[in-house]
Design an enzyme around this catalytic site. Sequence first.
Site, PDB file in Angstrom:
ATOM      1  N   LYS A 262      29.023  48.384  10.312  1.00 23.90           N
ATOM      2  CA  LYS A 262      29.840  49.579  10.473  1.00 23.90           C
ATOM      3  C   LYS A 262      29.429  50.286  11.756  1.00 23.90           C
ATOM      4  O   LYS A 262      28.293  50.758  11.886  1.00 23.90           O
ATOM      5  CB  LYS A 262      29.662  50.507   9.268  1.00 23.90           C
ATOM      6  CG  LYS A 262      30.551  51.743   9.286  1.00 23.90           C
ATOM      7  CD  LYS A 262      30.463  52.488   7.958  1.00 23.90           C
ATOM      8  CE  LYS A 262      31.457  53.636   7.897  1.00 23.90           C
ATOM      9  NZ  LYS A 262      31.450  54.305   6.573  1.00 23.90           N
TER      10      LYS A 262
ATOM     11  N   ASP B 142      34.400  63.053  -0.595  1.00 20.97           N
ATOM     12  CA  ASP B 142      35.696  62.546  -0.113  1.00 20.97           C
ATOM     13  C   ASP B 142      36.125  61.350  -0.951  1.00 20.97           C
ATOM     14  O   ASP B 142      36.724  60.407  -0.452  1.00 20.97           O
ATOM     15  CB  ASP B 142      35.585  62.159   1.365  1.00 20.97           C
ATOM     16  CG  ASP B 142      36.953  61.898   2.015  1.00 20.97           C
ATOM     17  OD1 ASP B 142      37.943  62.548   1.604  1.00 20.97           O
ATOM     18  OD2 ASP B 142      37.020  61.055   2.923  1.00 20.97           O
TER      19      ASP B 142
ATOM     20  N   GLU C 188      36.480  57.307  10.901  1.00 17.82           N
ATOM     21  CA  GLU C 188      35.223  57.613  11.560  1.00 17.82           C
ATOM     22  C   GLU C 188      34.444  56.380  12.003  1.00 17.82           C
ATOM     23  O   GLU C 188      33.393  56.504  12.611  1.00 17.82           O
ATOM     24  CB  GLU C 188      34.323  58.482  10.670  1.00 17.82           C
ATOM     25  CG  GLU C 188      33.518  57.734   9.619  1.00 17.82           C
ATOM     26  CD  GLU C 188      34.265  57.522   8.323  1.00 17.82           C
ATOM     27  OE1 GLU C 188      33.771  56.739   7.491  1.00 17.82           O
ATOM     28  OE2 GLU C 188      35.332  58.132   8.152  1.00 17.82           O
TER      29      GLU C 188
ATOM     30  N   ASP D 272      31.899  54.566   1.998  1.00 15.58           N
ATOM     31  CA  ASP D 272      32.198  55.668   2.923  1.00 15.58           C
ATOM     32  C   ASP D 272      31.529  56.969   2.490  1.00 15.58           C
ATOM     33  O   ASP D 272      32.140  57.836   1.863  1.00 15.58           O
ATOM     34  CB  ASP D 272      33.710  55.876   3.054  1.00 15.58           C
ATOM     35  CG  ASP D 272      34.404  54.718   3.746  1.00 15.58           C
ATOM     36  OD1 ASP D 272      33.693  53.920   4.381  1.00 15.58           O
ATOM     37  OD2 ASP D 272      35.632  54.617   3.640  1.00 15.58           O
TER      38      ASP D 272
ATOM     39  N   VAL E  76      34.659  48.540  11.161  1.00  9.50           N
ATOM     40  CA  VAL E  76      33.800  47.665  10.365  1.00  9.50           C
ATOM     41  C   VAL E  76      34.102  46.212  10.723  1.00  9.50           C
ATOM     42  O   VAL E  76      35.273  45.812  10.792  1.00  9.50           O
ATOM     43  CB  VAL E  76      34.012  47.901   8.855  1.00  9.50           C
ATOM     44  CG1 VAL E  76      33.111  46.964   8.053  1.00  9.50           C
ATOM     45  CG2 VAL E  76      33.729  49.359   8.488  1.00  9.50           C
TER      46      VAL E  76
ATOM     47  N   GLY F 160      38.719  52.686  10.635  1.00 10.79           N
ATOM     48  CA  GLY F 160      39.041  53.894   9.880  1.00 10.79           C
ATOM     49  C   GLY F 160      38.904  55.144  10.702  1.00 10.79           C
ATOM     50  O   GLY F 160      38.770  55.101  11.932  1.00 10.79           O
TER      51      GLY F 160
END
Length: 295
Positions: free
Chosen positions: A44, A168, A28, A198, A31, A26
């Site tokens: 992660k 978010d 940031e 997240d 995983v 993703g």
Amino acid sequence: MKAPPRLQSLIEEGLIDTVVRQLMSGKEAMVFVVRSGDDTLCAKIYKEANNRSFRQAVDYTENRKVKNSRSARAMAKGSKFGRQEQEAAWQSAEVDALYRLAAAGVRVPQPINFHDGVLLMELVTDANGDAAPRLNDVSFTPEDARTHHATLVAEVVRMLCAGVVHGDLSEFNILLAHLPGVDGEAGEGGSDGPVIIDLPQAVDAAGNNHAQRMLLRDVANLRDFFGQFAPELRTTQYGPEIWSLYQTGLLSNETPLTGRYAPEHVDVDMQAVLREIDDARDEDAARRLRMATAA
């Protein structure tokens, strides 16, 4: 598969045994599905700041606490050490939020360990034991859309009562998992339900000046997504209602919500405003006079 370098230290420490596969990459983090004894977990790996597309906006990091004053000063100066500390604070924010929310009963993955910039946590699965899909990959009946929307609005309330705003929240960071039934087993008796993921950008509801705007956006994202399947949800105003109750100290996990909100219109006292302007003008004139006299 061969363990990525960032996971090798976890193997050496005995925290995990093997790496099964990469689950996702993703904005940031990456995983991976990993094995630890008889358990299947996810690991992660946070990307370095210069390799992330998601920037650590000041809106999110405002009022975040750091370990000591030296770190705070370094972060303010933007030194190399300060950037390292800011990166560590960004990563630990999700860990802290997960532990805090899990303790409050919010549907989030159970955190297990945080080591060397890697977060080990529960692997959220579907009824077959596979990684659960994100909401944006699923279509819903109107009835299911209403049910999941109501569940997530309640989760937003539970988060806010725990002092956290996701910041978010959308269909891209909510999983549709198979949750345990009343007997505690994930199989028979269980049902599908949302799990929020997240959280590195989670903010403190009371200490961040942007928390209200972020919460309203989070709830609006839920409304817009589920409104595709249940159009009547598009007219709801849960975000303003929730924040208004929170500000007045009337919000709890049991507070009934209506989805309706009528902002209070307060008449402006123009005479009071004009008096404030006159007082400010007089104070400025007095200050200028004092400065001229001193010169």
